[in-house]
Enzyme design. Structure first.
Site, PDB file in Angstrom:
ATOM      1  N   ASP A 168       0.921  -1.275  -0.085  1.00 57.23           N
ATOM      2  CA  ASP A 168       0.104   0.165  -0.039  1.00 57.23           C
ATOM      3  C   ASP A 168       0.881   1.188  -0.068  1.00 57.23           C
ATOM      4  O   ASP A 168       2.164   1.112   0.045  1.00 57.23           O
ATOM      5  CB  ASP A 168      -0.881  -0.060   1.417  1.00 57.23           C
ATOM      6  CG  ASP A 168      -1.708   1.050   1.372  1.00 57.23           C
ATOM      7  OD1 ASP A 168      -2.508   1.557   0.329  1.00 57.23           O
ATOM      8  OD2 ASP A 168      -1.922   1.815   2.320  1.00 57.23           O
ATOM      9  N   SER A 169       0.144   2.457  -0.040  1.00 56.63           N
ATOM     10  CA  SER A 169       1.292   3.688  -0.082  1.00 56.63           C
ATOM     11  C   SER A 169       1.551   3.991   1.375  1.00 56.63           C
ATOM     12  O   SER A 169       2.179   4.849   1.538  1.00 56.63           O
ATOM     13  CB  SER A 169       0.140   4.789  -0.439  1.00 56.63           C
ATOM     14  OG  SER A 169      -0.907   4.660   0.048  1.00 56.63           O
ATOM     15  N   GLU A 202      -3.098   8.422   8.936  1.00 52.51           N
ATOM     16  CA  GLU A 202      -1.814   8.183   8.970  1.00 52.51           C
ATOM     17  C   GLU A 202      -0.962   8.745   9.969  1.00 52.51           C
ATOM     18  O   GLU A 202      -0.117   8.495  10.669  1.00 52.51           O
ATOM     19  CB  GLU A 202      -0.866   8.670   7.589  1.00 52.51           C
ATOM     20  CG  GLU A 202      -0.997   8.017   6.389  1.00 52.51           C
ATOM     21  CD  GLU A 202      -0.291   6.839   6.186  1.00 52.51           C
ATOM     22  OE1 GLU A 202       1.234   6.716   6.614  1.00 52.51           O
ATOM     23  OE2 GLU A 202      -0.717   5.664   5.609  1.00 52.51           O
ATOM     24  N   HIS A 262      -7.332   2.819   3.878  1.00 56.99           N
ATOM     25  CA  HIS A 262      -7.125   3.518   5.048  1.00 56.99           C
ATOM     26  C   HIS A 262      -8.464   3.620   5.802  1.00 56.99           C
ATOM     27  O   HIS A 262      -8.585   3.801   6.925  1.00 56.99           O
ATOM     28  CB  HIS A 262      -6.603   4.927   4.696  1.00 56.99           C
ATOM     29  CG  HIS A 262      -5.128   5.001   4.525  1.00 56.99           C
ATOM     30  ND1 HIS A 262      -4.601   4.453   3.519  1.00 56.99           N
ATOM     31  CD2 HIS A 262      -4.146   5.536   5.204  1.00 56.99           C
ATOM     32  CE1 HIS A 262      -3.255   4.647   3.226  1.00 56.99           C
ATOM     33  NE2 HIS A 262      -2.919   5.195   4.423  1.00 56.99           N
ATOM     34  N   CYS A 278      -4.282  -1.440  -2.101  1.00 55.06           N
ATOM     35  CA  CYS A 278      -4.543  -0.222  -2.104  1.00 55.06           C
ATOM     36  C   CYS A 278      -5.395   0.153  -3.329  1.00 55.06           C
ATOM     37  O   CYS A 278      -5.011  -0.234  -4.526  1.00 55.06           O
ATOM     38  CB  CYS A 278      -3.060   0.372  -2.574  1.00 55.06           C
ATOM     39  SG  CYS A 278      -3.124   2.308  -2.895  1.00 55.06           S
ATOM     40  N   CYS A 308     -11.048   3.017   0.016  1.00 54.56           N
ATOM     41  CA  CYS A 308      -9.623   3.271   0.324  1.00 54.56           C
ATOM     42  C   CYS A 308      -9.263   2.432   1.602  1.00 54.56           C
ATOM     43  O   CYS A 308     -10.008   2.553   2.416  1.00 54.56           O
ATOM     44  CB  CYS A 308      -9.556   4.730   0.597  1.00 54.56           C
ATOM     45  SG  CYS A 308      -7.658   5.151   1.230  1.00 54.56           S
TER      46      CYS A 308
HETATM   47  N1  DGL Z   1      -4.793   3.327   0.834  1.00 55.04           N
HETATM   48  C1  DGL Z   1      -4.759   3.741  -0.576  1.00 55.04           C
HETATM   49  C2  DGL Z   1      -6.113   3.540  -1.117  1.00 55.04           C
HETATM   50  O1  DGL Z   1      -6.639   2.674  -0.902  1.00 55.04           O
HETATM   51  C3  DGL Z   1      -4.228   5.029  -0.925  1.00 55.04           C
HETATM   52  C4  DGL Z   1      -4.271   6.225   0.032  1.00 55.04           C
HETATM   53  C5  DGL Z   1      -3.438   7.233  -0.601  1.00 55.04           C
HETATM   54  O2  DGL Z   1      -2.221   7.066  -0.594  1.00 55.04           O
HETATM   55  O3  DGL Z   1      -3.851   8.297  -1.016  1.00 55.04           O
HETATM   56  O4  DGL Z   1      -6.287   4.260  -2.145  1.00 55.04           O
END
Ligand code: DGL
Length: 272
Positions: free
Chosen positions: A11-12, A153, A187, A74, A185
């Site tokens: 993931d990011s 984050e 997150h 992600c 997302c």
């Molecule tokens: N967690 C990621 C997603 O599912 C990316 C969030 C990001 O880096 O902007 O899109």
């Protein structure tokens, strides 16, 4: 390729840990090599070309760990890079968008589905495409929530500032009579209780992680790559890598994973 090689998950940043957690729960015999691109998060505000370059580097890094399969944990990377990467590598690879779309179509009763995600994922139109490929009569309402990623984050999961931002972002979706909302997302499941409170009990929240883990299991089985049973009295042998801020990542990971991770290593990902 042996069954006991690890599965690469990336993931990011920390968001993909919500997917890793689900894989650990459903497939306790699998070993994970996790990479969080903490130096370059967020991906959701970047161009497709940039995200694709990042993903190629991460895939090269994971390949050096002899992974037997890759999970793009992600949504942004799944939306912008998965179809290209699938053609470029020989390894089985799965993203989170198709599984999320499938779950939502199964969950909706009134065929009105909301998607909250990064700008990139919303603009890619991928959720709408996959949902309507399953059922063309479903109406899809997307809303980008870019501030959610830095708030997660920063660990501000239960903060009144996050709640206020959620109320603003979700205000319009609440008028669309949706009965299902995809947390599009990785997150966002970490803000699940706050988002649930804002949307109310009549809206089912879909976390694509659950269905992604099921999809991974099916994919490994199809390639005859499911790991042999491990001794569960031994500590899990997952490995964690980030591109920056190992200590902060570790504290976060230890707050959401079912066991304590011991050592996170920093990788110079631009070198791959
Ligand atoms: N967690 C990621 C997603 O599912 C990316 C969030 C990001 O880096 O902007 O899109």
């Amino acid at each position: 390729m042996s069954n006991n090689q690890p599965v690469g998950v990336f993931d990011s940043g920390v968001g993909g840990l919500t997917v890793a957690r689900e894989i650990m729960r459903q497939m306790p015999d699998e070993r994970i090599v996790y990479f969080g691109d903490t130096a370059r998060v967020p991906y959701g505000t970047k161009s497709q070309g940039t995200v694709l370059r990042f993903v190629r580097q991460i895939v090269s890094f994971l390949e050096t760990h002899d992974v037997k399969a890759i999970v793009v944990a992600c949504n942004t990377a799944s939306a912008y890079a998965l179809e290209t990467i699938e053609r470029e590598i020989d390894l089985p690879i799965i993203g989170v968008i198709k599984p999320g779309a499938r779950t939502a179509v199964r969950a909706t009763r009134n065929r009105r589905i909301g998607v909250i995600a990064t700008d990139a994922t919303i603009n890619s139109g991928m959720y709408t495409r996959f949902i309507q490929s399953i059922d063309p009569d479903v109406a899809v309402f997307g809303k980008a929530c870019p501030l959610f990623v830095p708030l997660v984050e920063e660990g501000m999961l239960h903060d009144f500032v996050t709640e206020e931002i959620a109320n603003r972002y979700l205000k319009d979706l609440k008028t669309q009579n949706i009965d299902t909302l995809i947390l599009g997302c990785t997150h966002y499941p970490l803000l699940r209780s706050l988002i649930g409170k804002c949307m109310g009990d009549s809206v089912t929240l879909v976390n694509p992680a659950y269905e992604t883990a099921i999809g991974l299991k099916a994919m490994l089985a199809e390639h005859d790559l499911l790991a042999a049973p491990e001794r569960h009295d031994l500590p899990p042998r997952h490995r964690f890598y980030v591109s920056d801020g190992a200590e902060k990542f570790e504290i976060f990971a230890n707050s959401i994973l079912p066991y304590d991770i011991r050592k996170t290593q920093v990788v110079d990902i631009e070198g791959y």
